[in-house]
Design a protein around this motif. Structure first.
Motif, PDB file in Angstrom:
ATOM      1  N   PRO A   1      33.538  48.630  28.358  1.00  0.00           N
ATOM      2  CA  PRO A   1      34.265  48.005  27.266  1.00  0.00           C
ATOM      3  C   PRO A   1      35.186  46.843  27.640  1.00  0.00           C
ATOM      4  CG  PRO A   1      34.889  50.328  27.489  1.00  0.00           C
ATOM      5  CD  PRO A   1      33.775  50.061  28.448  1.00  0.00           C
ATOM      6  N   LEU A   2      36.162  47.030  28.470  1.00  0.00           N
ATOM      7  CA  LEU A   2      37.141  45.974  28.720  1.00  0.00           C
ATOM      8  C   LEU A   2      37.284  45.790  30.223  1.00  0.00           C
ATOM      9  CD1 LEU A   2      39.959  47.036  26.236  1.00  0.00           C
ATOM     10  CD2 LEU A   2      38.551  45.020  26.045  1.00  0.00           C
ATOM     11  N   ASN A   3      38.098  44.821  30.599  1.00  0.00           N
ATOM     12  CA  ASN A   3      38.394  44.674  32.029  1.00  0.00           C
ATOM     13  C   ASN A   3      39.453  45.693  32.393  1.00  0.00           C
ATOM     14  OD1 ASN A   3      36.681  42.506  32.395  1.00  0.00           O
ATOM     15  ND2 ASN A   3      38.207  41.134  31.480  1.00  0.00           N
ATOM     16  N   TYR A   4      39.116  46.612  33.263  1.00  0.00           N
ATOM     17  CA  TYR A   4      40.083  47.654  33.600  1.00  0.00           C
ATOM     18  C   TYR A   4      41.023  47.185  34.688  1.00  0.00           C
ATOM     19  CZ  TYR A   4      37.417  50.563  30.552  1.00  0.00           C
ATOM     20  OH  TYR A   4      36.818  51.060  29.450  1.00  0.00           O
ATOM     21  N   ASP A   5      42.225  47.712  34.630  1.00  0.00           N
ATOM     22  CA  ASP A   5      43.309  47.271  35.496  1.00  0.00           C
ATOM     23  C   ASP A   5      43.033  47.634  36.967  1.00  0.00           C
ATOM     24  OD1 ASP A   5      45.664  46.849  36.765  1.00  0.00           O
ATOM     25  OD2 ASP A   5      46.896  47.557  35.082  1.00  0.00           O
ATOM     26  N   PRO A   6      42.911  46.615  37.827  1.00  0.00           N
ATOM     27  CA  PRO A   6      42.615  46.912  39.241  1.00  0.00           C
ATOM     28  C   PRO A   6      43.771  47.610  39.956  1.00  0.00           C
ATOM     29  CG  PRO A   6      42.911  44.546  38.902  1.00  0.00           C
ATOM     30  CD  PRO A   6      42.968  45.171  37.555  1.00  0.00           C
ATOM     31  N   ASP A   7      44.979  47.604  39.339  1.00  0.00           N
ATOM     32  CA  ASP A   7      46.090  48.357  39.948  1.00  0.00           C
ATOM     33  C   ASP A   7      45.907  49.859  39.714  1.00  0.00           C
ATOM     34  OD1 ASP A   7      47.219  46.052  40.723  1.00  0.00           O
ATOM     35  OD2 ASP A   7      48.661  45.937  39.056  1.00  0.00           O
ATOM     36  N   ILE A   8      45.035  50.225  38.761  1.00  0.00           N
ATOM     37  CA  ILE A   8      44.835  51.648  38.451  1.00  0.00           C
ATOM     38  C   ILE A   8      43.518  52.132  39.049  1.00  0.00           C
ATOM     39  CG2 ILE A   8      44.545  53.328  36.578  1.00  0.00           C
ATOM     40  CD1 ILE A   8      46.311  51.448  34.859  1.00  0.00           C
ATOM     41  N   PHE A   9      42.457  51.362  38.844  1.00  0.00           N
ATOM     42  CA  PHE A   9      41.126  51.795  39.301  1.00  0.00           C
ATOM     43  C   PHE A   9      40.712  50.986  40.527  1.00  0.00           C
ATOM     44  CE2 PHE A   9      41.275  52.463  34.671  1.00  0.00           C
ATOM     45  CZ  PHE A   9      41.033  53.823  34.638  1.00  0.00           C
ATOM     46  N   ASP A  10      40.127  51.658  41.518  1.00  0.00           N
ATOM     47  CA  ASP A  10      39.674  50.919  42.702  1.00  0.00           C
ATOM     48  C   ASP A  10      38.153  50.715  42.637  1.00  0.00           C
ATOM     49  OD1 ASP A  10      38.516  53.298  43.480  1.00  0.00           O
ATOM     50  OD2 ASP A  10      40.175  53.866  44.792  1.00  0.00           O
ATOM     51  N   GLU A  11      37.612  50.123  43.695  1.00  0.00           N
ATOM     52  CA  GLU A  11      36.195  49.779  43.716  1.00  0.00           C
ATOM     53  C   GLU A  11      35.311  51.024  43.552  1.00  0.00           C
ATOM     54  OE1 GLU A  11      32.938  47.790  43.453  1.00  0.00           O
ATOM     55  OE2 GLU A  11      34.926  46.895  43.235  1.00  0.00           O
TER      56      GLU A  11
END
Ligand SMILES: Cc1cc2nc3c(=O)[nH]c(=O)nc-3n(C[C@H](O)[C@H](O)[C@H](O)COP(=O)(O)OP(=O)(O)OC[C@H]3O[C@@H](n4cnc5c(N)ncnc54)[C@H](O)[C@@H]3O)c2cc1C
Length: 383
Positions: A2-12
């Protein structure tokens, strides 16, 4: 996705898992959702495939056959399930898988060894049964009783509106073990489907989410071994409350993801549909409506991200944040999906367009896992 998820929350690694889940729903569920709705059932083969793909039992360690992972993997799975076209059909049945994590928290070694390895494979499906014909929001008013007799409990009572009842193998049942003690007299039991005294009642007709069937359960002098008590005796309220906190946040996430899907489908629809010599998208009214929706979705995403950051900091879901999310996000979803139906015109009312299923699913999200009014009650009490 859906959206661009926050890279500070989710990692690779979370993002790789996101692709796995998204592909799974696109391939194994979306093409069949309409048929499953017609059948009022999700075939067992789907659950077995979900188990094989490693998306059941997130948080259950390898020791019990689980895929491992942690809370944010479950969030990723919930976002992708919510965004999928089939989410509107399978959502309530799929969400019962959260109980696997609960079993890790409150289950005895016996419970974990007996049921978890089957649950993570999709061989044992669980139903969570609290609501009764005379009590829903008011959990302390449940009337189903469990009375100790030797080394067994004798359970009598009834439950209703239970999700995924038609194919559940195991029932988590809230009972009164001390009817004089209100919410402090509740205990939870794990009961297998073939237990004598347990009867499945009517499968209820409803407005939407048809594949996730709902129905009634009756217990008539049902004898259950004492070792099937789940969590502390008379401590069931806390067991249920802990699961409700997470559930509220997860349903808020589903509301947001489903509203985002409704929005994406609508943008595509209005760009293709023509009227008065232009596309429906070209009307300023359409763009204003879409702009309002886009803003609501972005604001909603920011609040979910805040809840997730709190989780990362504290190691648990914040009760008040989850309550406010569960109040606002399903209402936002309601506003967005209603506008999306309008922009689809007559097609929005036809089941052949997924927006119609998203609309009826959205209506549910303000009612179950705690109604909007119960969220307001709890926020109000804390002021
Ligand atoms: C599709 C579906 C799936 C479900 N799946 C499950 C399941 O798997 N397991 C399960 O146990 N239950 C399940 N439920 C039941 C669901 O959790 C309850 O319907 C919900 O909690 C509301 O309870 P109720 O229906 O008894 O409504 P009531 O509690 O009777 O409420 C009726 C109305 O009064 C309002 N109200 C109640 N108390 C207050 C108050 N103190 N102040 C202000 N307003 C109040 C409510 O918000 C609501 O608007 C499901 C329900 C649906 C529709």
């Amino acid at each position: 996705m859906p959206l661009n998820y926050d890279p500070d929350i989710f990692d690779e690694e979370h993002e790789m898992f996101r692709r796995t889940v998204s592909n799974f729903f696109e391939k194994e569920a979306d093409p069949y959702a309409e048929q499953w709705d017609e059948d009022h059932a999700i075939p067992r083969s789907f659950w077995l495939k979900a188990g094989e793909a490693g998306i059941l039992g997130i948080g259950v360690p390898e020791e019990y056959g689980g895929p491992g992972g942690e809370f944010l993997h479950r969030v990723v799975m919930t976002q992708e399930m919510g965004y999928s076209i089939s989410g509107a059909s399978v959502g309530p049945a799929f969400q019962r898988d959260q109980m696997c994590e609960q079993l890790m928290d409150f289950g005895s070694d016996y419970h974990k060894e007996r049921w978890l390895p089957k649950m993570v494979k999709g061989e044992c499906l669980l139903a969570f049964t609290v609501t009764e014909p005379d009590s829903g929001s008011d959990l302390s008013a449940i009337r189903t009783t469990a009375v100790l007799d030797g080394d067994e409990y004798v359970i009598n009572g009834a439950k209703t509106y239970i999700s995924g009842i038609a194919d559940a193998d195991l029932f988590m049942i809230a009972c009164k073990t001390d009817p004089t003690a209100g919410s402090r007299g509740i205990s939870v039991f794990l009961v297998e489907r073939d237990t004598p005294g347990l009867t499945i009642g009517r499968i209820l007709k409803k407005m939407g989410c048809h594949a996730s069937n709902n129905g009634e359960l009756h217990f008539d002098n049902m004898r259950v071994p004492a070792k099937n008590l789940y969590g502390p005796l008379n401590g069931g309220f806390k067991v249920i409350a802990k699961s409700l906190n997470r559930d509220r946040l997860m349903w808020s996430i589903i509301s947001h993801a489903a509203a985002t899907r409704a929005f994406d489908l609508t943008v595509e629809f209005v760009k293709n549909r023509k009227g008065f010599g232009q596309t429906i998208f070209d009307f300023q009214n359409t763009q204003f409506k879409l702009a309002e929706m886009k803003a609501e979705l972005e604001v909603g995403q920011a609040y979910i991200d805040r809840c997730l950051r709190t989780y990362r900091r504290k190691g648990e879901v914040d009760m008040m944040e989850a309550t406010m999310a569960k109040l606002w996000l399903p209402e936002m979803e309601g506003r967005v999906v209603d506008q999306c139906v309008q922009l689809h015109g007559g097609g929005g009312y036809m089941d052949e367009y997924p927006i119609s299923r998203l609309f009826t699913a959205a209506r549910l999200h303000r009612i179950f896992a705690g109604t909007a009014e119960i969220m307001k009650l709890q926020i109000g009490r804390a002021l």
